[in-house]
Design an enzyme around this catalytic site. Sequence first.
Site, mmCIF file in Angstrom:
data_model
loop_
_atom_site.group_PDB
_atom_site.id
_atom_site.type_symbol
_atom_site.label_atom_id
_atom_site.label_comp_id
_atom_site.label_asym_id
_atom_site.label_seq_id
_atom_site.Cartn_x
_atom_site.Cartn_y
_atom_site.Cartn_z
ATOM 1 N N ASP A 1 -13.154 32.830 -34.617
ATOM 2 C CA ASP A 1 -14.404 33.403 -34.123
ATOM 3 C C ASP A 1 -15.596 33.049 -35.002
ATOM 4 O O ASP A 1 -16.682 32.808 -34.527
ATOM 5 C CB ASP A 1 -14.283 34.924 -33.937
ATOM 6 C CG ASP A 1 -13.623 35.609 -35.130
ATOM 7 O OD1 ASP A 1 -13.519 34.964 -36.197
ATOM 8 O OD2 ASP A 1 -13.236 36.775 -34.993
ATOM 9 N N GLU B 1 10.247 4.503 2.024
ATOM 10 C CA GLU B 1 9.613 3.552 2.955
ATOM 11 C C GLU B 1 9.911 2.107 2.563
ATOM 12 O O GLU B 1 10.265 1.272 3.402
ATOM 13 C CB GLU B 1 8.087 3.755 2.954
ATOM 14 C CG GLU B 1 7.652 5.053 3.618
ATOM 15 C CD GLU B 1 6.307 5.524 3.087
ATOM 16 O OE1 GLU B 1 5.411 4.681 2.899
ATOM 17 O OE2 GLU B 1 6.162 6.737 2.847
ATOM 18 N N GLU C 1 -1.529 5.383 -4.437
ATOM 19 C CA GLU C 1 -2.926 5.237 -4.870
ATOM 20 C C GLU C 1 -3.722 6.522 -4.686
ATOM 21 O O GLU C 1 -4.764 6.685 -5.294
ATOM 22 C CB GLU C 1 -3.621 4.051 -4.185
ATOM 23 C CG GLU C 1 -3.840 4.170 -2.684
ATOM 24 C CD GLU C 1 -2.564 3.865 -1.935
ATOM 25 O OE1 GLU C 1 -1.950 2.847 -2.236
ATOM 26 O OE2 GLU C 1 -2.186 4.665 -1.064
ATOM 27 N N ASN D 1 2.110 7.028 4.967
ATOM 28 C CA ASN D 1 1.639 7.071 3.600
ATOM 29 C C ASN D 1 0.280 7.722 3.449
ATOM 30 O O ASN D 1 0.042 8.480 2.520
ATOM 31 C CB ASN D 1 1.582 5.644 3.068
ATOM 32 C CG ASN D 1 1.644 5.638 1.575
ATOM 33 O OD1 ASN D 1 2.581 6.197 1.019
ATOM 34 N ND2 ASN D 1 0.667 5.074 0.952
ATOM 35 N N THR E 1 0.545 11.579 6.872
ATOM 36 C CA THR E 1 1.458 12.728 6.796
ATOM 37 C C THR E 1 1.840 13.116 5.372
ATOM 38 O O THR E 1 2.211 14.252 5.130
ATOM 39 C CB THR E 1 2.752 12.492 7.618
ATOM 40 O OG1 THR E 1 3.317 11.256 7.205
ATOM 41 C CG2 THR E 1 2.457 12.467 9.088
ATOM 42 N N ASP F 1 -14.598 28.842 -38.905
ATOM 43 C CA ASP F 1 -13.331 28.529 -38.237
ATOM 44 C C ASP F 1 -13.433 27.220 -37.456
ATOM 45 O O ASP F 1 -12.415 26.656 -37.059
ATOM 46 C CB ASP F 1 -12.945 29.652 -37.255
ATOM 47 C CG ASP F 1 -12.511 30.914 -37.970
ATOM 48 O OD1 ASP F 1 -12.099 30.810 -39.139
ATOM 49 O OD2 ASP F 1 -12.589 31.997 -37.368
ATOM 50 N N ASN G 1 7.653 7.098 -1.077
ATOM 51 C CA ASN G 1 7.311 5.682 -1.151
ATOM 52 C C ASN G 1 8.551 4.819 -1.309
ATOM 53 O O ASN G 1 8.684 3.777 -0.670
ATOM 54 C CB ASN G 1 6.353 5.433 -2.317
ATOM 55 C CG ASN G 1 5.019 6.111 -2.075
ATOM 56 O OD1 ASN G 1 4.784 6.628 -0.993
ATOM 57 N ND2 ASN G 1 4.167 6.117 -3.056
ATOM 58 N N ASP H 1 -5.649 35.075 -34.865
ATOM 59 C CA ASP H 1 -6.283 36.116 -35.662
ATOM 60 C C ASP H 1 -5.623 37.432 -35.313
ATOM 61 O O ASP H 1 -5.012 37.559 -34.261
ATOM 62 C CB ASP H 1 -7.756 36.275 -35.240
ATOM 63 C CG ASP H 1 -8.608 35.150 -35.735
ATOM 64 O OD1 ASP H 1 -8.194 34.479 -36.675
ATOM 65 O OD2 ASP H 1 -9.704 34.965 -35.170
ATOM 66 N N VAL I 1 0.839 -1.198 0.000
ATOM 67 C CA VAL I 1 0.000 0.000 0.000
ATOM 68 C C VAL I 1 0.877 1.253 0.000
ATOM 69 O O VAL I 1 0.611 2.226 -0.693
ATOM 70 C CB VAL I 1 -0.931 0.001 1.232
ATOM 71 C CG1 VAL I 1 -1.683 1.311 1.327
ATOM 72 C CG2 VAL I 1 -1.889 -1.162 1.139
#
Length: 978
Positions: free
Chosen positions: A664, A733, A306, A770, A773, A668, A730, A348, A301
């Site tokens: 415009d 960890e 995720e 994860n 914090t 176009d 990640n 233009d 995880v």
Amino acid sequence: MTDQGDPSITRSDPSLTDADEVARALAVDPATGLTTAEVARRLAEHGPNELRSTRTNPLWRRILAQFTDPLIILLLVAVVISVVAWIVEGAHGWPIDAVVIGAIIILNAVLGLVQEARAEQAVAALSVMTRAQSTVLRDGELHTVASAELVPGDILVLGEGDQVGADGRLLRASALRIAEASLTGESEAVEKSAATLTAQVPLGDRLDMVYKGTAVARGTGRAVVTETGMTTEMGAIATMLDETREEPTPLQQEVSRIGRVLGRVVIVIALVVMLALALIEGINSPSDFVTILLLGVSLAVAAVPEGLPAILSVVLALGVQRMAKRNAVVKQLSSVETLGSASVICTDKTGTLTTNQMTIERIVTASGTVDLSGAGYAPIGRAAVDGRPLEPGALRTEAQIVLGAGALANDAQLAEHDGVWEIEGDPTEAAFLVAAHKLAGIVEATAQYGRIGDVPFTSERKMMSTVHRRADGSTVVLSKGAPDVLLERCTRVRVGDDVVPLDGARRAAALADIEALSQAAYRTLGVAYREAPEFGSLDQGGDVADPDESHERDLVYAGAVGIIDPPRPEVPPAIAEAHRAGVRVIMITGDHPATAARIAADLGIVEPGRATALTGTQLDQLDDAAFAQAVRDISVFARVAPEHKLRIVDALQADRLVVAMTGDGVNDAPALKSADIGIAMGITGTEVTKEAANMVLADDDFATIVEAVREGRVIFDNIRKFLRYLLYSNTGEVLTVFFGVVFAGVLGLSDASTDSIVLPLLATQILWINLVTDSAPALAMGVDPEIDDVMARPPRGLHERAIDGRMWAGIVTTGVTLAVITLLTIDVFLAGGVIPGGTDSVDVARTAGFTTLVFAQLAAAFVARSATSSAFHGLFSNRWLVGAFVLGVVLQVLVVSWPPLQVAFGTASLDWQHWVWCAVAATAVIWVDEIRKAFVRASDRRRAASGGGNARGGGTGVRDAGRALADGDGPRHPSSIA
Ligand SMILES: Nc1ncnc2c1ncn2[C@@H]1O[C@H](COP(=O)(O)OP(=O)(O)OP(=O)(O)O)[C@@H](O)[C@H]1O
């Protein structure tokens, strides 16, 4: 019949019913429309005029969706297993891990829901800004209203470029052609008429009806609304269109791809860790098994970001809101990404680069030049010849004709409101009205001309004509338009009070006058006329009712005007900024090539004196290869028709450029659709172009486009920042646990009292980092200000990876640093190991490691803000990030020191020496990365010095191309243009 009308009309076939009959049945007077009160009543009865194709997503389903991530499911399974194990072991106390992990999952789901809601709100707010509008007749006046507020009985007023807002029966139609492809698949626009049908026919043949979702290709008309919302023909097929569902953007796709790859990698890592633990420690009880299982699952995880997709949509949505505040209304999130990689802006001229505040300053006729003073729309100014003011009434006849006919062949209005002169309609036309009002006698003279017909202006024709009957019954055609185009239809010229043949010399003289005006940056318009007896009333021998192009022949050329349309002051710096950012700017205009070239040079699109403009006619003569080369070399295209825009987009895209194109007019739309970023004008643009565009410019200003490109780049940069940050954390960890377990023996991470290895982090601690914090800094980074100068680099390739090699290098460096300092901290405080001397318990040592990791990750947020700049650059410039940092520290102090959280997360109190160590050790992340960045910068400098990867390449490239062209050197210059 009640005053709400006869509802049966909507059940009978209105195409077979007389138009007045339909209006009567719907209880509306076609001359005044419904009253506001009646509209409100009908709106309440019929509901909004919307296609409710999308099912609403109930809350429970959205909550459930938060738990569908495979990793969260895995975690839930692990929680269930741990509860079972706890029961098997006798259900003593609380299954703390299971409860804590459950709580974290719920907290995570709540955060996810909130983020999702925010993103949805932002997108919904946008759809309100870009919703379609219709012109209706209500209370006897014309109103522009949201199409969603149309009701049966409303009188729809249709003009070129309008979206048809509801189904309706035509009351009148003038040269009305409707593009019905969206409904019938028929690609040709259908010519409509108010004449009642006599037999029932298929939808595509009901010429007296208009349908919601189709568009006016040409002409004008009025219709009484018969059906709205889901009862329209479009509503009947609405189940097939799920229009609001957004495709994931390329970046979102890349993020999910990264997530999947990481998922696989980390599952392998988790399995290795779990296996290693099982082998080293052995599984002696269900709780041993659960500990190992939870750790493995938590690791998985932790490693997979995720939360990323949710943060991504929030950041994109917030960015889109920010852009909208600056007048760039983006319709899809994906356009934000595309904007950041735009490499060419095709724009233009009139109204986008210029202010569209037109003032006639000069009148040039066969007898000479007259200057006109005064600025703005107030009709105050004087005529002068050679600097000498003219007496009132002394104006030459030709000049009087030019202004008088120009004011008559005109659809604009000039009026004074509270002392301020305001115009209604096309500013080019209004300029004639203002000029005519400045001089005595002209407006009075035009009063005896009654308009009996017209041939409208289109960008393709570049001219328009009106037919008038004078008081004496005689009739005349008055034309105005691009002088070069107009002259082709002239055979005579007015000289004083005479009309003489327009021979070669006179034609050349007129063209030279126009060229001189254009080179002085004037927008030029010519005026011509012809006595037209064919329109006389029948008793006077007239035989024609409706004028068309064939009547614009054999005209008498009266002269031309020079109109000043000042450049917007903010445009030159914006163009310089675009060039600095490697974005090429191309001007595509219907105006005269000399005017276009001069203004392009004035604005800095091309170098002064080197400006060359290519006209639509010249483009038509080029084969595909020469065309492609011309588009590479030339940045000013003049007297072009909308179809040239499409060809230019295609040629640029063939060179793999990312093209932004403005437009415009209704014609176009194909070019806007084809461009990577179609940009419609919010003020002057038609509904059809707005519909076709990806972005609408609320202020029609070119500078806003460049601002949007910058914003797009900043947003993309910010997305990279939090990607970097989350991947740093990640990786840190995962490596901590992986190294900690696999090399436990080497590192001596063991608990002397039980002789088992010390887990560097507990499952709940991993989840805490994860899911708790990490989130705030990542979100804060999404709104980070511009740290690196995003406009100093060339545009990013559209398919360039968000995570490149350099970013991976940073991720590995920081990830390893995080793991090393965390493990080192545990080792320092634990007895034995590599660094002997520690005296703390396992819980304390692990808590110190955990704290070091959290602090270091919070510090890494500052590291992640730039690929090259120091972490101290703009340290406090993002107060959200500073806030997130403080919040993170406070949360960590709580989880370490507050007894209930200590129980939940297996932490122990630290003394001040621990805290100091953790704080100091954590800064290692910054120092190590500062060294890495110094190397990166040095290598960038070396590369720049050796000529590669110059950020300014695009800007100078454009100029070089212009120079090469002007110098006429090299094979790149197509000879047919010279
Ligand atoms: N209302 C008008 N009546 C007659 N002629 C016009 C009118 N408006 C423009 N023209 C002529 O037609 C030419 C082309 O106009 P068009 O509107 O296609 O482009 P533009 O406004 O000059 O430029 P851009 O394409 O940059 O907006 C103008 O240069 C002018 O000479």
